[in-house]
Design a protein around this motif. Structure first.
Motif, mmCIF file in Angstrom:
data_model
loop_
_atom_site.group_PDB
_atom_site.id
_atom_site.type_symbol
_atom_site.label_atom_id
_atom_site.label_comp_id
_atom_site.label_asym_id
_atom_site.label_seq_id
_atom_site.Cartn_x
_atom_site.Cartn_y
_atom_site.Cartn_z
ATOM 1 N N UNK A 1 0.848 -1.199 0.000
ATOM 2 C CA UNK A 1 0.000 0.000 0.000
ATOM 3 C C UNK A 1 0.882 1.247 0.000
ATOM 4 N N UNK A 2 0.325 2.334 -0.508
ATOM 5 C CA UNK A 2 1.072 3.597 -0.549
ATOM 6 C C UNK A 2 1.396 4.054 0.876
ATOM 7 N N UNK A 3 2.580 4.565 1.049
ATOM 8 C CA UNK A 3 3.029 5.029 2.362
ATOM 9 C C UNK A 3 2.457 6.418 2.631
ATOM 10 N N UNK A 4 1.473 6.483 3.512
ATOM 11 C CA UNK A 4 0.795 7.753 3.772
ATOM 12 C C UNK A 4 1.678 8.756 4.504
ATOM 13 N N UNK A 5 2.718 8.273 5.177
ATOM 14 C CA UNK A 5 3.556 9.194 5.946
ATOM 15 C C UNK A 5 4.375 10.122 5.062
ATOM 16 N N UNK A 6 4.667 9.686 3.838
ATOM 17 C CA UNK A 6 5.519 10.500 2.965
ATOM 18 C C UNK A 6 4.851 11.803 2.546
ATOM 19 N N UNK A 7 3.558 11.885 2.681
ATOM 20 C CA UNK A 7 2.862 13.114 2.308
ATOM 21 C C UNK A 7 2.892 14.173 3.391
ATOM 22 N N UNK A 8 3.414 13.853 4.561
ATOM 23 C CA UNK A 8 3.426 14.807 5.677
ATOM 24 C C UNK A 8 4.714 15.635 5.660
ATOM 25 N N UNK A 9 4.638 16.815 6.291
ATOM 26 C CA UNK A 9 5.746 17.771 6.219
ATOM 27 C C UNK A 9 6.106 18.327 7.583
ATOM 28 N N UNK A 10 7.296 18.881 7.633
ATOM 29 C CA UNK A 10 7.686 19.772 8.724
ATOM 30 C C UNK A 10 7.842 21.137 8.089
ATOM 31 N N UNK A 11 6.875 22.000 8.295
ATOM 32 C CA UNK A 11 6.787 23.275 7.593
ATOM 33 C C UNK A 11 6.769 23.012 6.083
ATOM 34 N N UNK A 12 7.790 23.454 5.346
ATOM 35 C CA UNK A 12 7.752 23.281 3.891
ATOM 36 C C UNK A 12 8.433 21.998 3.421
ATOM 37 N N UNK A 13 9.119 21.296 4.293
ATOM 38 C CA UNK A 13 9.928 20.145 3.873
ATOM 39 C C UNK A 13 9.194 18.835 4.130
#
Length: 284
Positions: free
Chosen positions: A81-93
């Protein structure tokens, strides 16, 4: 790994109403704190020197957690399944970004680059704090080895007059010490040996029973170099995903703060014990 991802995602959802896009980054910090709290009894035992293994276990037990953090933010798919965590950020990164990727997306002072620079600044401050404490500890150990490790003075037995463990010159035998030929725990008057420490030449300058001068100097040099290794965290933070860098800086800061707190409590307990002993001696 899916359990780990689910836990971080759950913490992120709980923090999302307050922190919005940076909720998952905060969840990683919170998760790291929970891990370190679980390992605190081992860290406390290591600080007391209970067992040699106790000092290694906290580090070893964190390696699988760091590896999971690295994998979770390096893989596009987890369990098909697609890794949902990769879509999250710390500010702009994005949390899956590395520093090299951030440099390619806007340069050193771009939006992503500034996030990494902020992370590196925190790592540098923690490393400098750790290095300063390490040098201080090494200096204290070297000083203790020289002063407390046993600089022998010509008295637990005095030459020619041998006062040691209550021996009086002139003949009295006390605790197995014969005045004029004074032997107490292997100490001879006029050439005293106390607890294995030999009296040195003129004036009884004192040989170090605990550490020699060369060992003390080596200890100071090692104490000056080893703390600098904490700056190696900067290199690691630049090579791993941002999420793993967050874990790294949080656990490193926890380690330094934890050791400072344990040392403070130890010093306070020793001062209190010394005050009680002093009061008892005064009462006597």
């Amino acid at each position: 790994m899916s359990v780990f991802i689910d836990l971080v995602a759950l913490l992120g959802r709980l923090l999302e109403p307050v922190l919005d896009e940076s909720a998952t980054a905060a969840a990683i910090v919170l998760f790291t704190v929970l891990v370190r709290l679980a390992l605190h009894p081992l860290s406390r035992a290591a600080f007391r020197g209970a067992t040699p293994v106790a000092g290694i276990l906290p580090v070893l037990l964190q390696l699988p957690v760091f590896f999971l953090m690295y994998r979770a933010f390096s893989s596009a798919e987890i369990g098909g399944a697609a890794n949902e965590l990769l879509g999250h950020r710390l500010f702009a990164a994005p949390l899956g970004d590395r520093w090299g990727e951030a440099l390619g997306e806007g340069g050193l002072f771009g939006e992503r680059g500034l996030v990494f620079l902020g992370l590196f600044a925190v790592v540098a401050v923690v490393a400098a704090w750790s290095a300063a404490r390490g040098r201080k500890a090494a200096a204290l150990m070297a000083a203790a080895g020289g002063a407390g490790g046993g600089i022998a003075k010509p008295g637990g037995a005095k030459a020619g007059g041998a006062k040691a463990a209550g021996a009086k010159p002139g003949g009295a035998k006390a605790a197995g010490i014969v005045a004029g030929g004074a032997k107490a725990a292997g100490a001879k008057a006029g050439g005293p040996k106390a607890a294995g420490a030999k009296r040195s030449g003129a004036g009884g300058g004192g040989a170090v029973a605990g550490l020699t001068a060369e060992q003390q100097e080596l200890m100071r040099k090692v104490g000056g170099v080893l703390p600098l290794l904490s700056f190696g965290t900067l290199i690691t933070a630049a090579l791993v995903p941002l999420a793993a860098g967050l874990y790294l800086v949080t656990t490193t800061a926890w380690s330094v703060a934890e050791r400072a707190w344990l040392q403070y409590r130890k010093d306070r307990a020793e001062r209190a014990e010394g005050a009680v002993s002093g009061a008892e001696r005064s009462a006597m």
